[in-house]
Design an enzyme around this catalytic site. Structure first.
Site, PDB file in Angstrom:
ATOM      1  N   CYS A   2       0.842  -1.194   0.000  1.00  0.00           N
ATOM      2  CA  CYS A   2       0.000   0.000   0.000  1.00  0.00           C
ATOM      3  C   CYS A   2       0.883   1.252   0.000  1.00  0.00           C
ATOM      4  O   CYS A   2       1.916   1.300   0.668  1.00  0.00           O
ATOM      5  CB  CYS A   2      -0.939   0.093   1.189  1.00  0.00           C
ATOM      6  N   ARG A  27       4.168  -0.381  -4.668  1.00  0.00           N
ATOM      7  CA  ARG A  27       3.846  -0.871  -3.326  1.00  0.00           C
ATOM      8  C   ARG A  27       2.532  -1.636  -3.277  1.00  0.00           C
ATOM      9  O   ARG A  27       2.144  -2.177  -2.246  1.00  0.00           O
ATOM     10  CB  ARG A  27       3.764   0.308  -2.349  1.00  0.00           C
ATOM     11  N   TRP A  74      -2.629  -2.822  -1.696  1.00  0.00           N
ATOM     12  CA  TRP A  74      -2.284  -4.234  -1.851  1.00  0.00           C
ATOM     13  C   TRP A  74      -3.188  -4.936  -0.844  1.00  0.00           C
ATOM     14  O   TRP A  74      -3.017  -4.779   0.365  1.00  0.00           O
ATOM     15  CB  TRP A  74      -0.808  -4.464  -1.530  1.00  0.00           C
ATOM     16  N   ASN A 100      -2.069   2.048   5.602  1.00  0.00           N
ATOM     17  CA  ASN A 100      -1.184   0.965   5.170  1.00  0.00           C
ATOM     18  C   ASN A 100      -0.898   0.144   6.428  1.00  0.00           C
ATOM     19  O   ASN A 100      -0.513   0.706   7.447  1.00  0.00           O
ATOM     20  CB  ASN A 100       0.093   1.600   4.594  1.00  0.00           C
ATOM     21  N   GLY A 101      -1.128  -1.162   6.360  1.00  0.00           N
ATOM     22  CA  GLY A 101      -0.882  -2.007   7.534  1.00  0.00           C
ATOM     23  C   GLY A 101      -2.089  -2.903   7.798  1.00  0.00           C
ATOM     24  O   GLY A 101      -2.953  -3.062   6.935  1.00  0.00           O
ATOM     25  N   GLU A 482      18.025 -17.409  -7.422  1.00  0.00           N
ATOM     26  CA  GLU A 482      17.634 -16.053  -7.809  1.00  0.00           C
ATOM     27  C   GLU A 482      17.155 -16.013  -9.272  1.00  0.00           C
ATOM     28  O   GLU A 482      16.172 -15.337  -9.597  1.00  0.00           O
ATOM     29  CB  GLU A 482      18.813 -15.093  -7.579  1.00  0.00           C
ATOM     30  N   LYS A 486      13.433 -14.810 -10.366  1.00  0.00           N
ATOM     31  CA  LYS A 486      13.185 -13.713 -11.312  1.00  0.00           C
ATOM     32  C   LYS A 486      12.206 -14.182 -12.385  1.00  0.00           C
ATOM     33  O   LYS A 486      11.266 -13.484 -12.717  1.00  0.00           O
ATOM     34  CB  LYS A 486      14.478 -13.240 -12.001  1.00  0.00           C
ATOM     35  N   GLU A 489       8.532 -14.781 -10.914  1.00  0.00           N
ATOM     36  CA  GLU A 489       7.753 -13.641 -10.411  1.00  0.00           C
ATOM     37  C   GLU A 489       7.322 -12.683 -11.498  1.00  0.00           C
ATOM     38  O   GLU A 489       6.291 -12.028 -11.368  1.00  0.00           O
ATOM     39  CB  GLU A 489       8.483 -12.905  -9.287  1.00  0.00           C
ATOM     40  N   HIS A 505      18.674 -36.541  -6.542  1.00  0.00           N
ATOM     41  CA  HIS A 505      17.930 -37.001  -5.365  1.00  0.00           C
ATOM     42  C   HIS A 505      16.440 -36.680  -5.489  1.00  0.00           C
ATOM     43  O   HIS A 505      15.730 -36.673  -4.487  1.00  0.00           O
ATOM     44  CB  HIS A 505      18.508 -36.385  -4.091  1.00  0.00           C
ATOM     45  N   LYS A 604       6.323  -4.124  -3.783  1.00  0.00           N
ATOM     46  CA  LYS A 604       7.772  -3.954  -3.601  1.00  0.00           C
ATOM     47  C   LYS A 604       8.187  -4.010  -2.134  1.00  0.00           C
ATOM     48  O   LYS A 604       9.153  -4.668  -1.789  1.00  0.00           O
ATOM     49  CB  LYS A 604       8.196  -2.621  -4.219  1.00  0.00           C
TER      50      LYS A 604
HETATM   51  C1  F6R Z   1      12.124 -10.310  -5.571  1.00  0.00           C
HETATM   52  C2  F6R Z   1      11.974  -9.300  -4.552  1.00  0.00           C
HETATM   53  C3  F6R Z   1      11.569  -9.718  -3.191  1.00  0.00           C
HETATM   54  C4  F6R Z   1      12.344  -8.902  -2.143  1.00  0.00           C
HETATM   55  C5  F6R Z   1      11.831  -9.249  -0.735  1.00  0.00           C
HETATM   56  C6  F6R Z   1      12.624  -8.531   0.333  1.00  0.00           C
HETATM   57  O1  F6R Z   1      12.526  -9.777  -6.781  1.00  0.00           O
HETATM   58  O2  F6R Z   1      12.162  -8.138  -4.802  1.00  0.00           O
HETATM   59  O3  F6R Z   1      11.741 -11.083  -3.004  1.00  0.00           O
HETATM   60  O4  F6R Z   1      13.700  -9.202  -2.262  1.00  0.00           O
HETATM   61  O5  F6R Z   1      10.487  -8.875  -0.636  1.00  0.00           O
HETATM   62  O6  F6R Z   1      12.573  -7.154   0.172  1.00  0.00           O
HETATM   63  P1  F6R Z   1      13.627  -6.200   0.842  1.00  0.00           P
HETATM   64  O7  F6R Z   1      14.940  -6.483   0.237  1.00  0.00           O
HETATM   65  O8  F6R Z   1      13.138  -4.815   0.537  1.00  0.00           O
HETATM   66  O9  F6R Z   1      13.599  -6.514   2.304  1.00  0.00           O
END
Ligand code: F6R
Length: 609
Positions: A2, A27, A74, A100-101, A482, A486, A489, A505, A604
Site C-alpha cells: 500500500c 507498493r 495491496w 497501510n498495515g 535467484e 526472477k 515472479e 535425489h 515492492k
Molecule cells: C524479488 C523481490 C523480493 C524482495 C523481498 C525482500 O525480486 O524483490 O523477493 O527481495 O520482498 O525485500 P527487501 O529487500 O526490501 O527486504
C-alpha cells in the site's frame, strides 16, 4: 504494501496525488483512490485495478481542492474491489482515512462501533479507523486520531483529513513507514521518498507512534503523551530523474542496465584505488569487536535472502567466520541462540520489510549488534540498525529486485574483505589480488549488457516452455535460486532453483524435453562436477542453457545453448552470472506481454507480516 500520498498547499491536489500514486504503485496495485477536501466537503474517487483506471475515472470529473490524500492498495482484508479501495470514510462523510498495515483487533472494534450505531460498507480492517475517529472526535482532529490510535492493535501508517478541522492532514505510523515532505507553502505526506522527489527532497521521517499535524506552512509532531517533538529535516540526495524510466521500456530493464553504475559507485566509494585498501563508513563496530566475532547470522527475505546465501560463501571463505543464513520470517519465531560475540546482519533493499524488522528487533532485544545492508536512507531498518552499509544503487522501482541484488553482493564482498583485513585472515597481497579483480567488474558487467541481443534471441527460443529448472553449485547455487525467482515472479512460468548435486535425489524425475534446464557453470572449482550434472540432464533429452566462462569449449559440446560471461575469480562469478539470468527473465516476460514492473499479487515493500 500500500502506498500513501498526501498534499496540502495552494495548488490543485489531484495532479500531485496522482503523480505520487504512480511513483508508489510498486507498493501495491489492486485498487487506488483519492479524497479531496474543499468547502466543507470531502470528495472521494476510487477504482479497482491500477492507477491508470483511477486516472480514467478522474477524466470524467476532477475533484477540486488544495488538500487531499491518495492511496494505492495491496489487499489484505477484503477483495480488491471499489468498496474496499481506500480512502474510507465514516458515517457522515466528514472524515477520510488512508491506511497501510493491518488492524488486528478490527473485528472487536467493528462490533462495538456497529452496536453504537455506525454503519460499515466495506470488508476492510481500515474502515474502523474513520468510524473510531468520528466517535472520538471532540474539538480537534489530532486529539481524535491520538485517542483512536490508542485503541488500535496491529500496524499502521495513516493519513486523515476532516471537514470538521479542514486546514490539516493528520498522520501517524506504527510498524509501517511514513515520511513528510517539506515544501515552501506546501507540505506532503508519502510512504516512500520517490513520490516526493519531484516536489522536494527535504523530508522528515516520522517515527513509531508519533502523530503529525500537517498544515500548508509546516508540521507539528507530538508523541502519544502529547509532548511536542523536535524533528530534523533531512536532505535526500536522490533526484526526480532517478524515478523515471529514462527511455527504457520498463524500470526493470533500466535498473539492470544501471548495474555497472552500482558496482562502480560502491568501488569508488569504498576502495582507495591507489593503495587498494578498503574503507567502510557507518560501521560502529570496533576493530576489537570485529576480531572477536564468533559467528555471523544473516537474516533477510526473498532476493535479499539469496544475496545472504552468497554472502555466507564469501564471508566463510575470506574471514573463516561461521555464517548462518535464515529467512527473517522464520528466524523471528525461532528460539534465538545468540552469543554477545555473534554479529547479526540484516539485508533489505527497502529497509521496510516487516519480517526483517521483527528479526532485527528480536536480535537487538538480546543485545546483539545489528549491521544492516540496505538501499534506502532513512528507512526503518537503516534507523534501527547499529551499523549501516548502503547499496548506493539509487531508487529501485521495478518490483523485481535486480540492481539492489548486485549492490547487496558488492556490499557483502566489501564487508568480507574488510573483516579479512582486520582479522588478518587474508594477507595484504591476497586482498590486493581480489581488489584488482574487483575493479574490473564494471567493465565485465558492461560486456554482458552489450550482449543483450543474444539474450533476446534466447528468450524467443525459450519463452513457450512452462517449467524450468535452474542449477548451480557452491557459490552459484544461490544464483540458480535467484534466476528461478526472477523468471517466476515476472513471467509466471514455474521455475525452481536447485543445487546441481542434489538433482539426482529427486528433481531429475521431472526432466524431459519439455522441461529446460539453465545451468550456471563457470570455470570454478566445482566446474567438473557441474559438467557431470549437465551430462546427467542431457541423458534425459532435456534442453540445456549454460552460463559459462568465455572460451569454454567443453560446455559448448554439451549444452544446447551457451551464454558466455567474462573470466574472473571463482568468488566473483555470482555478480556476473546473475546479470544474464535477470535479462533472460525480463525478455521472456516481455515476449509474453507481462506487466513486468508490477507483477500480479506482488508489492515492492512487504510491510505486513
Ligand atoms: C524479488 C523481490 C523480493 C524482495 C523481498 C525482500 O525480486 O524483490 O523477493 O527481495 O520482498 O525485500 P527487501 O529487500 O526490501 O527486504
Amino acid at each position: 504494501m500500500c502506498g500513501i500520498i498526501g498534499y496540502i498547499g495552494s495548488k490543485e491536489a489531484v495532479p500531485i496525488l496522482l503523480d505520487g500514486l504512480k511513483k508508489l504503485e510498486y507498493r501495491g496495485y489492486d485498487s487506488a483512490g483519492i479524497a479531496v477536501l474543499k468547502d466543507n466537503k470531502i470528495e472521494i474517487k476510487k477504482s479497482k485495478g491500477k492507477i491508470a483506471r483511477l486516472e480514467d475515472l478522474l477524466k470524467k470529473s476532477i475533484p477540486k481542492g488544495n488538500t487531499g490524500l491518495g492511496h494505492t492498495r495491496w489487499a489484505t482484508h477484503g477483495k480488491p474491489n471499489n468498496l474496499n479501495a481506500h480512502p474510507h470514510n465514516g458515517c457522515n462523510s466528514e472524515i477520510a482515512v488512508v491506511h497501510n498495515g493491518i488492524i488486528e483487533n478490527y473485528l472487536l472494534l467493528k462490533e462495538r462501533l456497529i452496536s453504537e450505531g455506525h454503519n460499515f460498507v466495506s470488508e476492510t480492517d481500515t474502515e474502523v479507523l474513520p468510524h473510531l475517529i468520528e466517535s472520538n472526535y471532540k474539538d480537534n482532529l489530532t486529539s481524535a486520531v491520538k485517542e483512536s490510535l490508542k485503541e488500535i492493535e496491529g500496524s499502521y501508517a495513516i493519513g486523515v483529513i476532516s471537514t470538521r478541522d479542514p486546514e490539516k492532514i493528520v498522520a501517524s505510523r506504527w510498524r509501517s513507514p511514513l515520511i513528510i515532505g517539506v515544501g515552501k507553502g506546501e507540505m506532503f505526506l508519502a510512504s516512500d521518498i520517490p513520490a516526493l522527489l519531484k516536489y522536494t527532497n527535504r523530508v522528515i521521517f516520522l517515527e513509531e507512534r508519533e502523530i503529525a499535524t500537517i498544515t500548508k506552512d509546516g508540521v507539528e509532531i507530538i508523541n502519544f503523551e502529547g509532548k511536542i517533538l523536535e524533528k530534523e529535516i533531512i536532505n535526500i540526495e536522490w533526484d526526480a530523474e532517478m524515478t523515471e524510466k529514462s527511455g527504457y521500456k520498463h524500470f526493470m530493464l533500466k535498473e539492470i542496465f544501471q548495474e555497472t553504475m552500482v558496482i562502480r559507485n560502491n568501488l569508488e566509494d569504498r576502495i582507495n584505488l591507489s593503495t587498494k585498501s578498503l574503507e567502510l563508513y557507518n560501521l560502529s563496530l570496533s576493530l576489537k569487536n570485529i576480531k572477536e566475532i564468533k559467528k555471523i547470522f544473516i537474516l533477510a527475505c526473498g532476493t535479499s535472502y539469496y544475496a545472504a546465501l552468497v554472502g555466507k560463501y564469501i564471508l566463510e571463505e575470506l574471514t573463516n567466520i561461521n555464517v548462518e543464513v535464515d529467512y527473517a520470517s522464520e528466524f523471528r519465531y525461532r528460539k534465538i541462540l545468540l552469543d554477545q560475540k555473534d554479529l547479526v546482519m540484516v539485508i533489505s533493499q527497502s529497509g521496510e520489510t516487516a519480517d526483517t524488522i521483527a528479526a532485527l528487533n528480536s536480535c537487538q532485544e538480546v543485545g546483539s549488534h545489528v549491521l544492516a545492508i540496505t538501499n534506502v536512507r532513512g528507512s526503518t531498518i537503516s534507523r534501527k540498525a547499529d551499523s549501516v552499509i548502503y547499496l548506493n544503487a539509487g531508487p529501485e522501482i521495478g518490483v523485481a529486485s535486480t540492481k539492489a541484488f548486485i549492490g547487496q553482493l558488492i556490499s557483502l564482498y566489501l564487508i568480507s574483505l574488510y573483516f579479512a583485513q582486520v582479522r588478518e585472515s587474508l594477507n595484504f597481497s591476497e586482498i590486493k589480488k581480489i581488489i584488482s579483480e574487483f575493479i574490473k567488474l564494471p567493465q565485465m558487467a558492461e560486456i554482458i549488457l552489450l550482449k543483450d541481443p543474444e539474450i533476446i534471441k534466447l528468450s524467443e527460443e525459450f519463452c513457450n516452455f512452462h517449467n524450468f529448472l535452474y542449477l548451480g553449485r557452491g557459490i552459484n547455487y544461490p544464483i540458480a535460486l535467484e534466476g528461478a525467482l526472477k523468471l517466476k515472479e515476472i513471467s509466471y512460468i514455474h521455475a525452481e532453483g536447485y543445487p546441481a548435486g542434489e538433482m539426482k535425489h529427486g528433481p531429475i524425475a521431472l526432466l524431459d524435453k519439455t522441461f529446460p534446464v539453465v545451468v550456471i557453470a563457470p570455470r570454478d572449482k566445482v566446474y567438473n562436477k557441474v559438467i557431470n550434472n549437465i551430462k546427467e540432464v542431457k541423458a534425459r533429452d532435456t534442453l540445456v542453457l549454460g552460463i559459462a566462462t568465455e572460451g569454454d569449449k567443453e560446455i559448448s559440446n554439451l549444452a544446447d545453448r551457451v551464454f558466455y560471461i567474462p573470466q574472473t575469480l571463482d568468488l566473483l562469478y555470482p555478480i556476473l552470472a546473475v546479470i544474464p539470468l535477470q535479462l533472460f527473465a525480463y525478455h521472456i516476460a516481455d515476449k509474453l506481454g507481462c506487466d513486468i514492473d508490477k507483477p500480479r499479487n506482488l508489492a515492492k515493500s512487504v510491510t505486513v507480516e
